[in-house]
Scaffold this active site. Structure first.
Site, mmCIF file in Angstrom:
data_model
loop_
_atom_site.group_PDB
_atom_site.id
_atom_site.type_symbol
_atom_site.label_atom_id
_atom_site.label_comp_id
_atom_site.label_asym_id
_atom_site.label_seq_id
_atom_site.Cartn_x
_atom_site.Cartn_y
_atom_site.Cartn_z
ATOM 1 C CG ASN A 122 -2.021 -1.303 0.932
ATOM 2 O OD1 ASN A 122 -2.507 -1.416 0.011
ATOM 3 N ND2 ASN A 122 -2.043 -1.857 2.114
ATOM 4 N NE ARG A 174 -3.490 2.809 3.336
ATOM 5 C CZ ARG A 174 -2.532 2.325 3.934
ATOM 6 N NH1 ARG A 174 -1.361 2.652 4.051
ATOM 7 N NH2 ARG A 174 -2.907 1.658 5.145
ATOM 8 C CE1 TYR A 199 0.680 5.180 6.852
ATOM 9 C CE2 TYR A 199 -1.460 5.444 5.934
ATOM 10 C CZ TYR A 199 -0.508 4.711 6.722
ATOM 11 O OH TYR A 199 -0.847 3.874 7.374
ATOM 12 C CG ASN A 213 6.719 1.772 5.712
ATOM 13 O OD1 ASN A 213 6.417 0.657 6.212
ATOM 14 N ND2 ASN A 213 6.745 2.691 5.606
ATOM 15 C CB ALA A 219 -0.176 -4.156 6.939
ATOM 16 C CD GLU A 251 10.153 -2.293 11.098
ATOM 17 O OE1 GLU A 251 10.567 -3.519 11.151
ATOM 18 O OE2 GLU A 251 8.862 -2.221 11.740
ATOM 19 C CG HIS A 256 6.775 1.811 10.889
ATOM 20 N ND1 HIS A 256 6.053 1.007 9.937
ATOM 21 C CD2 HIS A 256 7.587 1.275 11.448
ATOM 22 C CE1 HIS A 256 6.235 -0.395 10.165
ATOM 23 N NE2 HIS A 256 7.355 -0.331 11.028
ATOM 24 N NE ARG A 301 -2.000 4.767 12.051
ATOM 25 C CZ ARG A 301 -1.948 4.290 10.956
ATOM 26 N NH1 ARG A 301 -0.979 3.983 10.166
ATOM 27 N NH2 ARG A 301 -3.221 4.047 10.301
#
Length: 143
Positions: free
Chosen positions: A9, A16, A21, A73, A76, A97, A99, A106
């Site tokens: 995504n 989105r 984002y 990244n 999910a 990593e 995000h 969240r």
């Protein structure tokens, strides 16, 4: 050379949920990264498919001797892909990593990353600038 891998995504950045984002497409931040670090080639890969992400990690870690680090990244997948975690653990290059959103602020299912323990670090909540921070950090670890 550094590689950026974006998971599911993230091809929809700028479209989105811009309230989470942001409004920028990833190409905008990729251009900024390349302008900020002109001496370091930056490879970019995005896939919505777990196996393709794993194959890319393996390729970068074992078949690309120029790769000095990976920024990932997993989207999910970070919350449940032990296969991606194992792939990260299996390669000799450092992986950070990233995000975009603050995953701790969240939904509860996002609070746990099963992939992060396989990485040298995790950056969360800095928006697209987290990628810049990850490249800067990996430069300090360059082989």
């Amino acid at each position: 050379m550094f590689a950026i891998i974006n998971g599911p995504n993230l091809n929809l950045l700028g479209k989105r949920e811009p309230e989470i984002y942001g409004h920028d497409r990833f190409e905008t931040i990729l251009r900024q990264i390349r302008e900020t670090f002109p001496a370091d080639p930056i490879e970019y890969f995005q896939s919505n498919h777990e196996g393709e992400i794993i194959d890319k990690i393996h390729h970068l870690g074992y078949e690309n001797p120029e790769c000095d680090g990976i920024i990932i990244n997993p989207g999910a997948y970070s919350h449940y892909s032990f296969a991606i975690a194992d792939a990260i653990s299996s390669v000799p290059v450092p992986v950070v990593e990233v995000h975009i959103s603050n995953i701790m602020g969240r939904e509860e299912f996002r609070h746990q990353s099963v992939t992060a323990p396989s990485c040298v670090g995790m950056i969360t909540g800095l928006g697209l600038h987290g990628y810049l921070s990850a490249v800067a950090y990996l430069k300090t670890r360059k082989k």
